[in-house]
Design a protein around this motif. Sequence first.
Motif, mmCIF file in Angstrom:
data_model
loop_
_atom_site.group_PDB
_atom_site.id
_atom_site.type_symbol
_atom_site.label_atom_id
_atom_site.label_comp_id
_atom_site.label_asym_id
_atom_site.label_seq_id
_atom_site.Cartn_x
_atom_site.Cartn_y
_atom_site.Cartn_z
ATOM 1 N N PRO A 238 0.797 -1.228 0.000
ATOM 2 C CA PRO A 238 0.000 0.000 0.000
ATOM 3 C C PRO A 238 0.832 1.281 0.000
ATOM 4 O O PRO A 238 1.931 1.327 0.545
ATOM 5 C CB PRO A 238 -0.799 -0.112 1.302
ATOM 6 N N ILE A 239 0.247 2.304 -0.600
ATOM 7 C CA ILE A 239 0.760 3.671 -0.514
ATOM 8 C C ILE A 239 -0.371 4.484 0.103
ATOM 9 O O ILE A 239 -1.467 4.569 -0.459
ATOM 10 C CB ILE A 239 1.156 4.226 -1.887
ATOM 11 N N ILE A 240 -0.091 5.052 1.269
ATOM 12 C CA ILE A 240 -1.133 5.710 2.071
ATOM 13 C C ILE A 240 -0.799 7.193 2.197
ATOM 14 O O ILE A 240 0.349 7.557 2.457
ATOM 15 C CB ILE A 240 -1.230 5.023 3.447
ATOM 16 N N GLY A 241 -1.802 8.040 2.048
ATOM 17 C CA GLY A 241 -1.612 9.485 2.057
ATOM 18 C C GLY A 241 -1.395 10.069 3.445
ATOM 19 O O GLY A 241 -1.209 9.360 4.431
ATOM 20 N N ASP A 242 -1.454 11.390 3.529
ATOM 21 C CA ASP A 242 -1.236 12.140 4.773
ATOM 22 C C ASP A 242 -2.500 12.149 5.637
ATOM 23 O O ASP A 242 -3.621 12.151 5.122
ATOM 24 C CB ASP A 242 -0.856 13.591 4.462
ATOM 25 N N GLY A 243 -2.303 12.183 6.948
ATOM 26 C CA GLY A 243 -3.409 12.347 7.883
ATOM 27 C C GLY A 243 -4.371 11.188 7.938
ATOM 28 O O GLY A 243 -5.541 11.367 8.289
ATOM 29 N N VAL A 244 -3.913 9.988 7.611
ATOM 30 C CA VAL A 244 -4.795 8.818 7.602
ATOM 31 C C VAL A 244 -4.833 8.188 8.988
ATOM 32 O O VAL A 244 -3.807 8.018 9.634
ATOM 33 C CB VAL A 244 -4.331 7.792 6.541
ATOM 34 N N ARG A 245 -6.034 7.853 9.437
ATOM 35 C CA ARG A 245 -6.224 7.166 10.717
ATOM 36 C C ARG A 245 -6.622 5.724 10.436
ATOM 37 O O ARG A 245 -7.605 5.479 9.740
ATOM 38 C CB ARG A 245 -7.306 7.863 11.539
ATOM 39 N N ILE A 246 -5.859 4.810 10.989
ATOM 40 C CA ILE A 246 -6.125 3.386 10.803
ATOM 41 C C ILE A 246 -6.531 2.831 12.163
ATOM 42 O O ILE A 246 -5.705 2.642 13.053
ATOM 43 C CB ILE A 246 -4.898 2.667 10.207
ATOM 44 N N CYS A 247 -7.820 2.614 12.330
ATOM 45 C CA CYS A 247 -8.390 2.287 13.643
ATOM 46 C C CYS A 247 -8.096 0.841 14.050
ATOM 47 O O CYS A 247 -7.512 0.065 13.300
ATOM 48 C CB CYS A 247 -9.892 2.563 13.619
ATOM 49 N N VAL A 248 -8.520 0.478 15.239
ATOM 50 C CA VAL A 248 -8.198 -0.822 15.837
ATOM 51 C C VAL A 248 -8.635 -1.970 14.933
ATOM 52 O O VAL A 248 -9.767 -2.030 14.474
ATOM 53 C CB VAL A 248 -8.891 -0.956 17.214
ATOM 54 N N GLY A 249 -7.687 -2.871 14.684
ATOM 55 C CA GLY A 249 -7.986 -4.072 13.920
ATOM 56 C C GLY A 249 -8.086 -3.881 12.424
ATOM 57 O O GLY A 249 -8.351 -4.837 11.698
ATOM 58 N N ALA A 250 -7.867 -2.669 11.922
ATOM 59 C CA ALA A 250 -7.991 -2.407 10.485
ATOM 60 C C ALA A 250 -6.752 -2.894 9.741
ATOM 61 O O ALA A 250 -5.641 -2.855 10.262
ATOM 62 C CB ALA A 250 -8.202 -0.922 10.234
ATOM 63 N N LYS A 251 -6.957 -3.347 8.512
ATOM 64 C CA LYS A 251 -5.885 -3.857 7.662
ATOM 65 C C LYS A 251 -5.963 -3.168 6.307
ATOM 66 O O LYS A 251 -7.052 -2.912 5.803
ATOM 67 C CB LYS A 251 -6.011 -5.365 7.439
ATOM 68 N N VAL A 252 -4.782 -2.894 5.731
ATOM 69 C CA VAL A 252 -4.700 -2.355 4.373
ATOM 70 C C VAL A 252 -3.764 -3.292 3.624
ATOM 71 O O VAL A 252 -2.577 -3.383 3.944
ATOM 72 C CB VAL A 252 -4.168 -0.907 4.361
ATOM 73 N N ILE A 253 -4.304 -3.984 2.634
ATOM 74 C CA ILE A 253 -3.600 -5.110 2.018
ATOM 75 C C ILE A 253 -3.501 -4.947 0.510
ATOM 76 O O ILE A 253 -4.493 -4.639 -0.155
ATOM 77 C CB ILE A 253 -4.349 -6.435 2.313
ATOM 78 N N GLY A 254 -2.300 -5.173 -0.035
ATOM 79 C CA GLY A 254 -2.109 -5.255 -1.478
ATOM 80 C C GLY A 254 -1.684 -3.955 -2.123
ATOM 81 O O GLY A 254 -1.292 -2.991 -1.460
ATOM 82 N N ASP A 255 -1.771 -3.919 -3.443
ATOM 83 C CA ASP A 255 -1.349 -2.774 -4.257
ATOM 84 C C ASP A 255 -2.474 -1.740 -4.284
ATOM 85 O O ASP A 255 -3.187 -1.601 -5.270
ATOM 86 C CB ASP A 255 -1.014 -3.262 -5.667
ATOM 87 N N VAL A 256 -2.649 -1.051 -3.156
ATOM 88 C CA VAL A 256 -3.730 -0.066 -3.042
ATOM 89 C C VAL A 256 -3.159 1.304 -2.703
ATOM 90 O O VAL A 256 -2.072 1.420 -2.136
ATOM 91 C CB VAL A 256 -4.780 -0.475 -1.977
ATOM 92 N N HIS A 257 -3.906 2.327 -3.067
ATOM 93 C CA HIS A 257 -3.568 3.707 -2.754
ATOM 94 C C HIS A 257 -4.706 4.285 -1.924
ATOM 95 O O HIS A 257 -5.877 4.137 -2.280
ATOM 96 C CB HIS A 257 -3.386 4.526 -4.033
ATOM 97 N N ILE A 258 -4.355 4.950 -0.841
ATOM 98 C CA ILE A 258 -5.349 5.568 0.032
ATOM 99 C C ILE A 258 -5.116 7.078 0.013
ATOM 100 O O ILE A 258 -3.990 7.541 0.245
ATOM 101 C CB ILE A 258 -5.237 5.040 1.484
ATOM 102 N N ALA A 259 -6.159 7.852 -0.227
ATOM 103 C CA ALA A 259 -6.063 9.309 -0.313
ATOM 104 C C ALA A 259 -5.777 9.923 1.060
ATOM 105 O O ALA A 259 -5.818 9.251 2.088
ATOM 106 C CB ALA A 259 -7.367 9.869 -0.885
ATOM 107 N N ASN A 260 -5.538 11.220 1.061
ATOM 108 C CA ASN A 260 -5.262 11.958 2.303
ATOM 109 C C ASN A 260 -6.492 12.011 3.210
ATOM 110 O O ASN A 260 -7.624 12.082 2.735
ATOM 111 C CB ASN A 260 -4.819 13.388 1.993
ATOM 112 N N HIS A 261 -6.246 12.001 4.503
ATOM 113 C CA HIS A 261 -7.259 12.215 5.547
ATOM 114 C C HIS A 261 -8.396 11.198 5.526
ATOM 115 O O HIS A 261 -9.536 11.507 5.871
ATOM 116 C CB HIS A 261 -7.812 13.636 5.475
#
Length: 196
Positions: A134-157
């Motif tokens: 993964p490529i994750i943007g600025d200001g991202v909150r990843i809460c309890v138990g959350a997973k980010v898996i694979g070739d993904v892009h996550i936007a800011n905030h």
Amino acid sequence: MHIPNRKELRRILSEERALYLGRRGRYQEILRFLKAHPDYYSWKYARRMRITCFYYGKRKNNPYYALMYLLSSRRMNMLGRKLGIEAGENVFDEGLVIYHTQGIVINGNARVGKNCRLYGNNCIGNDGIHAACPIIGDGVRICVGAKVIGDVHIANHVVVAAGAVVVKSCDVEHAVLAGIPAKVIAIEEQSKRFLD
């Protein structure tokens, strides 16, 4: 993350120290050490990660830095094992806060922007089939138990809700992702003020 010199390292350490221990300085650090407070150990890990990152960037230019990188990396990994954190030293940009340390696994090839918040029991990594992370943007909150898996892009905030499993990219800023697999369930107005 590249830390070019000691001045920049000191700036990052000072700013992140305030995120973990507050702005009351040495008093807070001593008090949290005496109480064996989780914030103190999270800060120790984040500090060691930044120092290791600094040496990592200089390791090819000087044998001294190569040795210091190995020693610092060893200390970071040993502390990480005690705290339940497995992460590469160059994954996170500045402003990282780890609220709860247990069960955090971050692939060293993932990239996470500024001011990330991890709430514990998180995984950011490849899908076990492909090497892309993964490529994750600025200001991202990843809460309890959350997973980010694979070739993904996550936007800011973006907020990745508790227990969510993200397997598809999200280009919508301020989105709330929830579910398995995760999808956008809301656009959070309050998150627009988070760390802006």
